[in-house]
Write a protein that holds these residues in place. Structure first.
Motif, mmCIF file in Angstrom:
data_model
loop_
_atom_site.group_PDB
_atom_site.id
_atom_site.type_symbol
_atom_site.label_atom_id
_atom_site.label_comp_id
_atom_site.label_asym_id
_atom_site.label_seq_id
_atom_site.Cartn_x
_atom_site.Cartn_y
_atom_site.Cartn_z
ATOM 1 N N GLU A 9 0.832 -1.206 0.000
ATOM 2 C CA GLU A 9 0.000 0.000 0.000
ATOM 3 C C GLU A 9 0.870 1.261 0.000
ATOM 4 O O GLU A 9 0.609 2.221 -0.744
ATOM 5 C CB GLU A 9 -0.914 -0.011 1.230
ATOM 6 N N VAL A 10 1.905 1.272 0.828
ATOM 7 C CA VAL A 10 2.777 2.448 0.943
ATOM 8 C C VAL A 10 3.537 2.680 -0.359
ATOM 9 O O VAL A 10 3.658 3.821 -0.837
ATOM 10 C CB VAL A 10 3.745 2.280 2.133
ATOM 11 N N VAL A 11 4.072 1.629 -0.971
ATOM 12 C CA VAL A 11 4.840 1.783 -2.214
ATOM 13 C C VAL A 11 3.934 2.267 -3.344
ATOM 14 O O VAL A 11 4.305 3.183 -4.109
ATOM 15 C CB VAL A 11 5.530 0.454 -2.586
ATOM 16 N N GLU A 12 2.763 1.686 -3.470
ATOM 17 C CA GLU A 12 1.861 2.105 -4.546
ATOM 18 C C GLU A 12 1.384 3.544 -4.342
ATOM 19 O O GLU A 12 1.213 4.294 -5.304
ATOM 20 C CB GLU A 12 0.678 1.141 -4.634
ATOM 21 N N GLU A 13 1.203 3.939 -3.080
ATOM 22 C CA GLU A 13 0.852 5.317 -2.766
ATOM 23 C C GLU A 13 1.960 6.265 -3.225
ATOM 24 O O GLU A 13 1.697 7.341 -3.768
ATOM 25 C CB GLU A 13 0.658 5.445 -1.253
ATOM 26 N N TRP A 14 3.212 5.866 -2.982
ATOM 27 C CA TRP A 14 4.351 6.698 -3.381
ATOM 28 C C TRP A 14 4.364 6.924 -4.886
ATOM 29 O O TRP A 14 4.608 8.049 -5.353
ATOM 30 C CB TRP A 14 5.653 6.059 -2.924
ATOM 31 N N PHE A 15 4.082 5.906 -5.669
ATOM 32 C CA PHE A 15 4.135 6.051 -7.126
ATOM 33 C C PHE A 15 3.045 6.985 -7.664
ATOM 34 O O PHE A 15 3.158 7.483 -8.778
ATOM 35 C CB PHE A 15 4.030 4.678 -7.804
ATOM 36 N N THR A 16 1.999 7.225 -6.871
ATOM 37 C CA THR A 16 0.946 8.149 -7.299
ATOM 38 C C THR A 16 1.057 9.501 -6.599
ATOM 39 O O THR A 16 0.260 10.407 -6.863
ATOM 40 C CB THR A 16 -0.451 7.551 -7.015
ATOM 41 N N PHE A 17 2.028 9.644 -5.693
ATOM 42 C CA PHE A 17 2.208 10.878 -4.922
ATOM 43 C C PHE A 17 2.733 11.984 -5.828
ATOM 44 O O PHE A 17 3.693 11.805 -6.583
ATOM 45 C CB PHE A 17 3.200 10.614 -3.780
ATOM 46 N N GLU A 18 2.091 13.160 -5.753
ATOM 47 C CA GLU A 18 2.538 14.298 -6.546
ATOM 48 C C GLU A 18 3.655 15.018 -5.797
ATOM 49 O O GLU A 18 3.444 15.552 -4.702
ATOM 50 C CB GLU A 18 1.376 15.262 -6.804
#
Length: 422
Positions: A9-18
């Protein structure tokens, strides 16, 4: 949720973080096979945003976003991680990331929150697939802790508040046409702001919150990075000690004199305790302690130390002369130079920079020759005679030129120009 689920969850969130807007820093960095890059320095100096800038810089040079994984280990979800979750960590990173030239960059922020973080990092380095950057709280990830945890497998970079060049960049002020009077005046206005109000990034970018932010930063450093970390029990006494140190910013602190002062009040604290308190403040990156220049350890250790805050925002009394000195001390630290002060009889030189050629520096708030105390010049001539010829310099507010005293050439350099030379 399992550790693997949290990591995913944390890694996938990072890839969408602006990524936020960041001010480019003039701090060199490199990714080295087999060694981690450790970012150390005071609280709120911009270590996290420097990581964001590294991400943007690498992406501008062709790195795909998926080859860079950033984790803030202060994220409450990641508090579940234990050494036994290392396999799940590798699995998620391998599945979610994409290599660039055979490597993935892992950026571990607030790394002190990861149990046995040194072993994690060393094991990742052993696998040969990862570049690693770590950063953390100044109370837990100092240069000493990094050396202990990574056992020589690191390169550190000191992240300090904005340099003057970075400060001007944040303010959108270009360095062209500085000979035009109006441009020079605006530059000096920015310099005055830099010297009097400091260069902590958030304060520079949000000056309307400066007083509240400075108070919050100070309290966090004092109580979390010093009192809590070193388990100081007599907090009331430590606060009194700290007030005396802060009132001495830009001047001298003598452990012997402090000891005598407290004894006169009926307070019995050993010199070792007082010396430790001062060291704790230095290790927490709250103060810079400038030792007397000398050729033997004994000669240096027995002398008072000049004390400056890590940022001029922490000055209690706003006197521009000492604050200019403080800005110079921080810049010398930023440049990684070996320096001290020197007293010869009743003459004092603010900084002796021990390199080749050796440099002797006075700092004075002057913009005209007749505003400079002649003692400043005589001290430079005297130290040049005592230690050997080098570069004798007076850093001024906005006066440039040369003069000769007793056969010693002395260069006058405006503070703004000296700061921008680094």
């Amino acid at each position: 949720m399992s550790a693997e689920g949290v990591l995913r969850e944390v890694v996938e969130e990072w890839f969408t973080f602006e990524l936020p807007r960041v001010i480019p820093r003039d701090i060199p960095y490199s990714l080295i096979e087999g060694s981690a890059l450790a970012l150390v320095g005071p609280r709120r100096a911009g270590k996290t945003y420097f990581m964001y800038w590294i991400v943007q810089d690498l992406m501008s040079r062709g790195w795909p976003r998926e080859a860079i994984v950033y984790m803030n280990l202060e994220d409450v979800r990641l508090s579940v991680l234990r050494p036994t979750d290392f396999g799940a960590f590798l699995k998620v990173i391998s599945e979610e990331s994409r290599e660039y030239n055979g490597r993935v960059l892992l950026m571990l922020d607030e790394v002190q929150n990861l149990p046995e973080w040194g072993r994690w990092v060393r094991t990742l380095l052993d696998r040969g697939r990862y570049y690693i950057i770590v950063s953390g709280s100044s109370s837990r990830v100092r240069a000493g802790e990094v050396a202990t945890e990574l056992r020589g497998r690191y390169v550190d970079r000191l992240v300090l508040p904005f340099s003057f060049r970075e400060f001007l960049r944040a303010r959108g002020f270009g360095l062209d046409f500085l000979n035009v009077p109006e441009r020079r005046g605006r530059l000096l206005g920015h310099l005055r702001d830099y010297v009097l109000n400091g260069a902590l990034p958030e304060i520079v970018l949000r000056p309307e919150l400066a007083s509240d932010l400075v108070r919050t930063y100070r309290e966090t450093i004092v109580y979390r990075d010093v009192v809590d970390r070193y388990r100081i029990r007599d907090v009331t006494f430590f606060e009194t000690f700290l007030e005396l140190v802060e009132n001495s910013f830009g001047g001298y602190v003598s452990i012997t004199k402090l000891n005598n002062y407290f004894r006169s009040l009926g307070i019995n604290k050993s010199k070792r305790t007082l010396s430790n308190y001062l060291r704790y403040l230095e290790e927490a990156y709250y103060v810079i302690l400038v030792r007397k220049f000398g050729f033997t350890t004994r000669e240096v250790l027995q002398q008072p130390r000049k004390v400056y805050p890590i940022d001029t925002a922490y000055f209690r009394r706003k006197a521009i002369g000492p604050m200019m000195e403080s800005a110079v001390a921080v810049e010398l630290m930023r440049r990684g130079l070996n320096y001290g002060y020197l007293r010869i009889n009743d003459y004092e030189v603010d900084f002796v920079i021990n390199r080749e050629p050796r440099e002797y520096v006075q700092v004075t708030y002057a913009s005209a020759m007749d505003e400079i105390d002649r003692r400043e010049f005589r001290a430079l001539a005297r130290v040049s005679e005592a230690l050997g010829r080098g570069i004798a310099r007076v850093i001024t507010w906005d006066l440039e030129g040369e003069t000769t005293i007793n056969g010693v050439k002395i260069t006058m350099t405006p503070l703004w120009k000296w700061l921008l030379e680094g």
